[in-house]
Design a protein around this motif. Structure first.
Motif, PDB file in Angstrom:
ATOM      1  N   ALA A  11      40.977  24.754  21.714  1.00 30.14           N
ATOM      2  CA  ALA A  11      41.966  25.209  22.689  1.00 30.14           C
ATOM      3  C   ALA A  11      41.792  26.706  22.953  1.00 30.14           C
ATOM      4  CB  ALA A  11      43.371  24.909  22.193  1.00 30.14           C
ATOM      5  N   ARG A  12      41.518  27.497  21.915  1.00 32.19           N
ATOM      6  CA  ARG A  12      41.299  28.925  22.088  1.00 32.19           C
ATOM      7  C   ARG A  12      40.043  29.184  22.893  1.00 32.19           C
ATOM      8  NH1 ARG A  12      41.350  30.378  16.336  1.00 32.19           N
ATOM      9  NH2 ARG A  12      43.059  29.056  15.792  1.00 32.19           N
ATOM     10  N   ARG A  13      39.000  28.439  22.594  1.00 33.13           N
ATOM     11  CA  ARG A  13      37.746  28.602  23.342  1.00 33.13           C
ATOM     12  C   ARG A  13      37.947  28.251  24.808  1.00 33.13           C
ATOM     13  NH1 ARG A  13      33.549  25.739  19.197  1.00 33.13           N
ATOM     14  NH2 ARG A  13      33.592  27.361  17.606  1.00 33.13           N
ATOM     15  N   ASP A  14      38.668  27.168  25.063  1.00 37.54           N
ATOM     16  CA  ASP A  14      38.928  26.773  26.451  1.00 37.54           C
ATOM     17  C   ASP A  14      39.742  27.838  27.167  1.00 37.54           C
ATOM     18  OD1 ASP A  14      37.533  24.413  26.185  1.00 37.54           O
ATOM     19  OD2 ASP A  14      39.324  23.212  25.742  1.00 37.54           O
ATOM     20  N   PHE A  15      40.721  28.397  26.483  1.00 33.48           N
ATOM     21  CA  PHE A  15      41.540  29.438  27.087  1.00 33.48           C
ATOM     22  C   PHE A  15      40.682  30.640  27.443  1.00 33.48           C
ATOM     23  CE2 PHE A  15      43.806  33.432  26.480  1.00 33.48           C
ATOM     24  CZ  PHE A  15      44.721  33.346  27.511  1.00 33.48           C
ATOM     25  N   LEU A  16      39.860  31.105  26.504  1.00 39.25           N
ATOM     26  CA  LEU A  16      39.030  32.267  26.755  1.00 39.25           C
ATOM     27  C   LEU A  16      38.006  31.994  27.856  1.00 39.25           C
ATOM     28  CD1 LEU A  16      38.485  33.496  23.101  1.00 39.25           C
ATOM     29  CD2 LEU A  16      39.935  34.523  24.859  1.00 39.25           C
ATOM     30  N   ARG A  17      37.454  30.812  27.884  1.00 39.67           N
ATOM     31  CA  ARG A  17      36.495  30.444  28.924  1.00 39.67           C
ATOM     32  C   ARG A  17      37.185  30.452  30.285  1.00 39.67           C
ATOM     33  NH1 ARG A  17      35.020  25.360  27.434  1.00 39.67           N
ATOM     34  NH2 ARG A  17      33.639  26.232  25.882  1.00 39.67           N
ATOM     35  N   ASN A  18      38.371  29.862  30.353  1.00 37.14           N
ATOM     36  CA  ASN A  18      39.093  29.811  31.623  1.00 37.14           C
ATOM     37  C   ASN A  18      39.556  31.199  32.061  1.00 37.14           C
ATOM     38  OD1 ASN A  18      38.768  27.063  31.823  1.00 37.14           O
ATOM     39  ND2 ASN A  18      40.701  26.604  30.828  1.00 37.14           N
ATOM     40  N   ALA A  19      39.921  32.056  31.104  1.00 40.22           N
ATOM     41  CA  ALA A  19      40.326  33.412  31.451  1.00 40.22           C
ATOM     42  C   ALA A  19      39.147  34.188  32.032  1.00 40.22           C
ATOM     43  CB  ALA A  19      40.872  34.126  30.218  1.00 40.22           C
ATOM     44  N   GLY A  20      37.980  33.990  31.462  1.00 44.72           N
ATOM     45  CA  GLY A  20      36.778  34.653  31.985  1.00 44.72           C
ATOM     46  C   GLY A  20      36.426  34.174  33.374  1.00 44.72           C
ATOM     47  N   VAL A  21      36.513  32.894  33.595  1.00 46.55           N
ATOM     48  CA  VAL A  21      36.232  32.331  34.919  1.00 46.55           C
ATOM     49  C   VAL A  21      37.271  32.817  35.919  1.00 46.55           C
ATOM     50  CG1 VAL A  21      36.155  30.186  36.254  1.00 46.55           C
ATOM     51  CG2 VAL A  21      34.996  30.323  34.051  1.00 46.55           C
ATOM     52  N   GLY A  22      38.529  32.872  35.505  1.00 52.42           N
ATOM     53  CA  GLY A  22      39.588  33.352  36.394  1.00 52.42           C
ATOM     54  C   GLY A  22      39.402  34.806  36.774  1.00 52.42           C
ATOM     55  N   ALA A  23      38.995  35.634  35.810  1.00 53.33           N
ATOM     56  CA  ALA A  23      38.760  37.051  36.094  1.00 53.33           C
ATOM     57  C   ALA A  23      37.594  37.222  37.063  1.00 53.33           C
ATOM     58  CB  ALA A  23      38.485  37.801  34.799  1.00 53.33           C
ATOM     59  N   ALA A  24      36.540  36.454  36.861  1.00 54.33           N
ATOM     60  CA  ALA A  24      35.394  36.530  37.767  1.00 54.33           C
ATOM     61  C   ALA A  24      35.783  36.074  39.170  1.00 54.33           C
ATOM     62  CB  ALA A  24      34.251  35.677  37.229  1.00 54.33           C
ATOM     63  N   ALA A  25      36.603  35.048  39.260  1.00 56.26           N
ATOM     64  CA  ALA A  25      37.048  34.565  40.568  1.00 56.26           C
ATOM     65  C   ALA A  25      37.925  35.605  41.259  1.00 56.26           C
ATOM     66  CB  ALA A  25      37.808  33.254  40.405  1.00 56.26           C
ATOM     67  N   ALA A  26      38.750  36.302  40.507  1.00 55.29           N
ATOM     68  CA  ALA A  26      39.611  37.335  41.095  1.00 55.29           C
ATOM     69  C   ALA A  26      38.773  38.480  41.643  1.00 55.29           C
ATOM     70  CB  ALA A  26      40.601  37.841  40.054  1.00 55.29           C
ATOM     71  N   VAL A  27      37.757  38.878  40.912  1.00 52.58           N
ATOM     72  CA  VAL A  27      36.877  39.951  41.378  1.00 52.58           C
ATOM     73  C   VAL A  27      36.142  39.509  42.634  1.00 52.58           C
ATOM     74  CG1 VAL A  27      34.798  41.269  40.818  1.00 52.58           C
ATOM     75  CG2 VAL A  27      36.615  41.039  39.140  1.00 52.58           C
ATOM     76  N   ALA A  28      35.651  38.288  42.642  1.00 48.12           N
ATOM     77  CA  ALA A  28      34.940  37.783  43.809  1.00 48.12           C
ATOM     78  C   ALA A  28      35.861  37.683  45.018  1.00 48.12           C
ATOM     79  CB  ALA A  28      34.328  36.419  43.493  1.00 48.12           C
ATOM     80  N   ALA A  29      37.102  37.302  44.805  1.00 42.55           N
ATOM     81  CA  ALA A  29      38.038  37.162  45.919  1.00 42.55           C
ATOM     82  C   ALA A  29      38.373  38.510  46.532  1.00 42.55           C
ATOM     83  CB  ALA A  29      39.312  36.471  45.440  1.00 42.55           C
ATOM     84  N   THR A  30      38.437  39.553  45.723  1.00 47.88           N
ATOM     85  CA  THR A  30      38.741  40.873  46.275  1.00 47.88           C
ATOM     86  C   THR A  30      37.529  41.480  46.961  1.00 47.88           C
ATOM     87  OG1 THR A  30      38.248  41.941  44.167  1.00 47.88           O
ATOM     88  CG2 THR A  30      40.550  41.366  44.600  1.00 47.88           C
ATOM     89  N   ALA A  31      36.341  41.044  46.592  1.00 46.37           N
ATOM     90  CA  ALA A  31      35.128  41.581  47.192  1.00 46.37           C
ATOM     91  C   ALA A  31      34.870  40.994  48.577  1.00 46.37           C
ATOM     92  CB  ALA A  31      33.935  41.320  46.279  1.00 46.37           C
ATOM     93  N   ILE A  32      35.436  39.847  48.851  1.00 47.76           N
ATOM     94  CA  ILE A  32      35.209  39.187  50.136  1.00 47.76           C
ATOM     95  C   ILE A  32      36.110  39.837  51.186  1.00 47.76           C
ATOM     96  CG2 ILE A  32      35.388  37.025  51.406  1.00 47.76           C
ATOM     97  CD1 ILE A  32      34.868  35.603  48.745  1.00 47.76           C
ATOM     98  N   VAL A  33      35.499  40.353  52.236  1.00 52.39           N
ATOM     99  CA  VAL A  33      36.254  40.981  53.315  1.00 52.39           C
ATOM    100  C   VAL A  33      36.253  40.027  54.491  1.00 52.39           C
ATOM    101  CG1 VAL A  33      36.350  42.953  54.885  1.00 52.39           C
ATOM    102  CG2 VAL A  33      35.575  43.257  52.529  1.00 52.39           C
TER     103      VAL A  33
END
Length: 67
Positions: A11-33
């Motif tokens: 469960a901890r590994r899944d949480f950390l994996r999902n948090a990393g994916v979520g952070a990457a998605a947030a960065v990508a979403a802000t980069a798209i103009v």
């Protein structure tokens, strides 16, 4: 290792994996103009307009931070 500890570890590994994916998605979403979004052209009136005002609040900040 008991089943509960194994489940907690996964469960901890899944949480950390999902948090990393979520952070990457947030960065990508802000980069798209969005296409077609441009800054408004600056004309003579907006160039003359004073944008920065050294108010008492700003002066106190400068004094406090010795700028």
């Amino acid at each position: 290792m008991s089943a509960d500890k194994q489940k907690d570890k996964l469960a901890r590994r899944d949480f950390l994996r999902n948090a990393g994916v979520g952070a990457a998605a947030a960065v990508a979403a802000t980069a798209i103009v969005p296409a077609g979004v441009e800054a408004a052209p600056e004309n003579a009136e907006t160039r003359k307009k004073q944008r920065y005002k050294e108010t008492d609040h700003v002066k106190r900040y400068y004094e406090t931070n010795r700028l």
